[in-house]
Design a protein around this motif. Structure first.
Motif, PDB file in Angstrom:
ATOM      1  N   CYS A   1       0.907  -1.197  -0.038  1.00  0.00           N
ATOM      2  CA  CYS A   1       0.387   0.277  -0.580  1.00  0.00           C
ATOM      3  C   CYS A   1       0.755   0.735   0.263  1.00  0.00           C
ATOM      4  O   CYS A   1       1.787   1.518   0.965  1.00  0.00           O
ATOM      5  CB  CYS A   1      -0.841   0.268   1.568  1.00  0.00           C
ATOM      6  N   HIS A   2       0.554   1.812  -1.087  1.00  0.00           N
ATOM      7  CA  HIS A   2       1.308   3.592  -0.569  1.00  0.00           C
ATOM      8  C   HIS A   2       0.626   4.410   0.063  1.00  0.00           C
ATOM      9  O   HIS A   2       1.490   5.443   0.765  1.00  0.00           O
ATOM     10  CB  HIS A   2       0.755   4.121  -2.459  1.00  0.00           C
ATOM     11  N   LEU A   3      -0.136   4.407   0.836  1.00  0.00           N
ATOM     12  CA  LEU A   3      -0.068   4.783   1.809  1.00  0.00           C
ATOM     13  C   LEU A   3       0.066   4.386   3.060  1.00  0.00           C
ATOM     14  O   LEU A   3       0.077   5.376   4.232  1.00  0.00           O
ATOM     15  CB  LEU A   3      -2.314   4.914   1.781  1.00  0.00           C
ATOM     16  N   CYS A   4      -0.738   3.526   3.660  1.00  0.00           N
ATOM     17  CA  CYS A   4       0.586   2.949   5.153  1.00  0.00           C
ATOM     18  C   CYS A   4       1.700   2.287   4.818  1.00  0.00           C
ATOM     19  O   CYS A   4       2.656   2.201   5.476  1.00  0.00           O
ATOM     20  CB  CYS A   4      -1.075   2.070   5.565  1.00  0.00           C
ATOM     21  N   LYS A   5       2.038   2.010   3.617  1.00  0.00           N
ATOM     22  CA  LYS A   5       3.177   1.394   3.352  1.00  0.00           C
ATOM     23  C   LYS A   5       3.610  -0.393   3.793  1.00  0.00           C
ATOM     24  O   LYS A   5       4.165  -0.865   4.523  1.00  0.00           O
ATOM     25  CB  LYS A   5       4.003   2.008   4.271  1.00  0.00           C
ATOM     26  N   LYS A   6       2.043  -0.863   4.528  1.00  0.00           N
ATOM     27  CA  LYS A   6       1.630  -2.485   4.638  1.00  0.00           C
ATOM     28  C   LYS A   6       1.770  -3.061   3.714  1.00  0.00           C
ATOM     29  O   LYS A   6       1.055  -2.555   2.886  1.00  0.00           O
ATOM     30  CB  LYS A   6       0.596  -2.491   6.025  1.00  0.00           C
TER      31      LYS A   6
ATOM     32  N   GLY B   1       0.090  -6.135   0.902  1.00  0.00           N
ATOM     33  CA  GLY B   1      -1.287  -7.531   1.353  1.00  0.00           C
ATOM     34  C   GLY B   1      -2.554  -6.446   0.773  1.00  0.00           C
ATOM     35  O   GLY B   1      -3.306  -6.872   0.511  1.00  0.00           O
ATOM     36  N   HIS B   2      -2.321  -5.399   0.738  1.00  0.00           N
ATOM     37  CA  HIS B   2      -3.254  -4.560  -0.449  1.00  0.00           C
ATOM     38  C   HIS B   2      -2.803  -3.106  -0.698  1.00  0.00           C
ATOM     39  O   HIS B   2      -2.064  -2.657  -0.955  1.00  0.00           O
ATOM     40  CB  HIS B   2      -4.427  -4.592   1.008  1.00  0.00           C
ATOM     41  N   LYS B   3      -4.533  -2.283  -2.033  1.00  0.00           N
ATOM     42  CA  LYS B   3      -3.468  -1.172  -2.303  1.00  0.00           C
ATOM     43  C   LYS B   3      -4.554   0.212  -1.837  1.00  0.00           C
ATOM     44  O   LYS B   3      -4.908   0.058  -0.656  1.00  0.00           O
ATOM     45  CB  LYS B   3      -4.263  -1.354  -3.518  1.00  0.00           C
ATOM     46  N   MET B   4      -3.630   0.880  -2.152  1.00  0.00           N
ATOM     47  CA  MET B   4      -4.112   2.003  -1.330  1.00  0.00           C
ATOM     48  C   MET B   4      -5.456   2.259  -1.586  1.00  0.00           C
ATOM     49  O   MET B   4      -5.991   2.760  -0.685  1.00  0.00           O
ATOM     50  CB  MET B   4      -3.889   3.386  -1.813  1.00  0.00           C
ATOM     51  N   ALA B   5      -5.914   1.892  -2.709  1.00  0.00           N
ATOM     52  CA  ALA B   5      -8.095   1.782  -2.758  1.00  0.00           C
ATOM     53  C   ALA B   5      -8.602   1.183  -1.304  1.00  0.00           C
ATOM     54  O   ALA B   5      -9.941   1.479  -1.707  1.00  0.00           O
ATOM     55  CB  ALA B   5      -8.161   1.710  -3.690  1.00  0.00           C
ATOM     56  N   GLU B   6      -7.740  -0.112  -1.033  1.00  0.00           N
ATOM     57  CA  GLU B   6      -8.350  -0.524  -0.401  1.00  0.00           C
ATOM     58  C   GLU B   6      -7.761  -1.326   1.593  1.00  0.00           C
ATOM     59  O   GLU B   6      -8.116  -1.493   2.467  1.00  0.00           O
ATOM     60  CB  GLU B   6      -8.580  -2.426  -0.561  1.00  0.00           C
ATOM     61  N   CYS B   7      -6.799   0.125   1.348  1.00  0.00           N
ATOM     62  CA  CYS B   7      -6.934   0.352   2.938  1.00  0.00           C
ATOM     63  C   CYS B   7      -7.664   0.737   3.611  1.00  0.00           C
ATOM     64  O   CYS B   7      -8.287   1.785   3.675  1.00  0.00           O
ATOM     65  CB  CYS B   7      -5.327   1.862   2.599  1.00  0.00           C
ATOM     66  N   LYS B   8      -7.165   0.199   4.849  1.00  0.00           N
ATOM     67  CA  LYS B   8      -8.085   0.698   6.115  1.00  0.00           C
ATOM     68  C   LYS B   8      -8.299   1.677   6.596  1.00  0.00           C
ATOM     69  O   LYS B   8      -9.184   2.698   7.119  1.00  0.00           O
ATOM     70  CB  LYS B   8      -7.783  -0.598   7.140  1.00  0.00           C
ATOM     71  N   SER B   9      -6.608   2.056   6.689  1.00  0.00           N
ATOM     72  CA  SER B   9      -6.104   3.057   7.709  1.00  0.00           C
ATOM     73  C   SER B   9      -7.377   4.660   6.280  1.00  0.00           C
ATOM     74  O   SER B   9      -7.425   5.274   6.951  1.00  0.00           O
ATOM     75  CB  SER B   9      -4.976   3.624   7.404  1.00  0.00           C
ATOM     76  N   LYS B  10      -7.502   4.946   5.030  1.00  0.00           N
ATOM     77  CA  LYS B  10      -7.790   5.606   4.231  1.00  0.00           C
ATOM     78  C   LYS B  10      -9.269   5.837   4.303  1.00  0.00           C
ATOM     79  O   LYS B  10     -10.103   6.576   4.816  1.00  0.00           O
ATOM     80  CB  LYS B  10      -7.724   4.962   2.557  1.00  0.00           C
ATOM     81  N   ARG B  11      -9.849   4.393   4.891  1.00  0.00           N
ATOM     82  CA  ARG B  11     -11.527   4.055   5.063  1.00  0.00           C
ATOM     83  C   ARG B  11     -11.376   5.297   6.439  1.00  0.00           C
ATOM     84  O   ARG B  11     -12.690   5.841   7.200  1.00  0.00           O
ATOM     85  CB  ARG B  11     -12.069   2.771   5.791  1.00  0.00           C
ATOM     86  N   SER B  12     -10.385   5.258   7.918  1.00  0.00           N
ATOM     87  CA  SER B  12     -10.643   5.269   9.344  1.00  0.00           C
ATOM     88  C   SER B  12     -10.434   6.749   9.202  1.00  0.00           C
ATOM     89  O   SER B  12     -11.322   7.744   9.908  1.00  0.00           O
ATOM     90  CB  SER B  12     -10.351   4.787  10.212  1.00  0.00           C
ATOM     91  N   GLY B  13      -9.405   7.140   8.748  1.00  0.00           N
ATOM     92  CA  GLY B  13      -9.401   8.864   8.386  1.00  0.00           C
ATOM     93  C   GLY B  13     -10.281   9.730   7.346  1.00  0.00           C
ATOM     94  O   GLY B  13     -11.015   8.897   6.631  1.00  0.00           O
ATOM     95  N   SER B  14      -9.744  11.094   7.500  1.00  0.00           N
ATOM     96  CA  SER B  14     -11.401  11.524   6.689  1.00  0.00           C
ATOM     97  C   SER B  14     -10.208  11.830   5.408  1.00  0.00           C
ATOM     98  O   SER B  14      -8.820  11.610   4.852  1.00  0.00           O
ATOM     99  CB  SER B  14     -11.237  13.428   7.399  1.00  0.00           C
ATOM    100  N   LYS B  15     -11.175  11.797   3.679  1.00  0.00           N
ATOM    101  CA  LYS B  15     -10.295  11.696   2.994  1.00  0.00           C
ATOM    102  C   LYS B  15      -8.882  13.161   2.687  1.00  0.00           C
ATOM    103  O   LYS B  15      -8.150  12.311   2.683  1.00  0.00           O
ATOM    104  CB  LYS B  15     -11.448  12.309   1.712  1.00  0.00           C
ATOM    105  N   ASN B  16      -9.788  14.114   3.615  1.00  0.00           N
ATOM    106  CA  ASN B  16      -8.046  14.701   3.001  1.00  0.00           C
ATOM    107  C   ASN B  16      -7.343  14.361   3.756  1.00  0.00           C
ATOM    108  O   ASN B  16      -5.544  14.891   3.600  1.00  0.00           O
ATOM    109  CB  ASN B  16      -8.453  16.685   3.599  1.00  0.00           C
ATOM    110  N   ASP B  17      -7.186  13.932   5.529  1.00  0.00           N
ATOM    111  CA  ASP B  17      -6.193  13.677   5.901  1.00  0.00           C
ATOM    112  C   ASP B  17      -5.298  12.080   4.673  1.00  0.00           C
ATOM    113  O   ASP B  17      -4.300  12.209   5.470  1.00  0.00           O
ATOM    114  CB  ASP B  17      -6.600  12.743   7.217  1.00  0.00           C
ATOM    115  N   SER B  18      -6.213  11.267   4.343  1.00  0.00           N
ATOM    116  CA  SER B  18      -5.206  10.416   3.648  1.00  0.00           C
ATOM    117  C   SER B  18      -4.894  11.270   2.778  1.00  0.00           C
ATOM    118  O   SER B  18      -3.436  10.667   2.644  1.00  0.00           O
ATOM    119  CB  SER B  18      -6.335   9.437   3.165  1.00  0.00           C
TER     120      SER B  18
END
Length: 132
Positions: free
Chosen positions: A102-107, A109-126
């Motif tokens: 993932c390019h967002l959380c760097k973990k 097994g998943h892509k940025m579009a599927e990232c749980k961090s993206k869903r938990s935070g606001s869109k602008n924070d992500s």
């Protein structure tokens, strides 16, 4: 031949009646010298190859005419599938999936579009985290 026929489409500006007639003529011509078992086997193989890509090679490269030949060929596919499933090193899932990061959380097994961090935070924070 049957698989090619199933994957065919009408020619440009060909009406459905002409297309259907052409398909029936192709089938009756091909099946003229075949018995019912050979027709059934070719139909089943074409159907199965439509949803199992591994069978497409067998359809195009071998001449399976009887039910016993079909069963022997399919046993080889079942054996190969079990062997390849047993050779995994404990990963439950595709090995390609583990290579994705993932390019967002760097973990992995998943892509940025599927990232749980993206869903938990606001869109602008992500988006702000991604740009960092």
């Amino acid at each position: 031949m049957f698989l090619n026929l199933l994957n065919s489409r009408p020619a440009h500006n060909e009406c459905p009646a002409v297309y259907a007639s052409r398909m029936v003529t192709s089938l009756t011509t091909k099946w003229r010298n075949m018995n019912a078992e050979e027709i059934a086997v070719s139909t089943v193989l074409a159907h199965m190859a439509d949803f199992d890509n591994r069978l497409q090679r067998m359809v195009f490269s071998s001449n399976v005419q009887t039910k016993s030949q079909l069963q022997m060929e399919l046993k080889a596919f079942t054996f190969d599938k079990k062997r390849s499933a047993g050779s995994t090193d404990g990963n439950s899932g595709d090995s390609k999936r583990a290579k994705i990061v993932c390019h967002l959380c760097k973990k992995p097994g998943h892509k940025m579009a599927e990232c749980k961090s993206k869903r938990s935070g606001s869109k602008n924070d992500s988006i702000a985290n991604y740009k960092m």
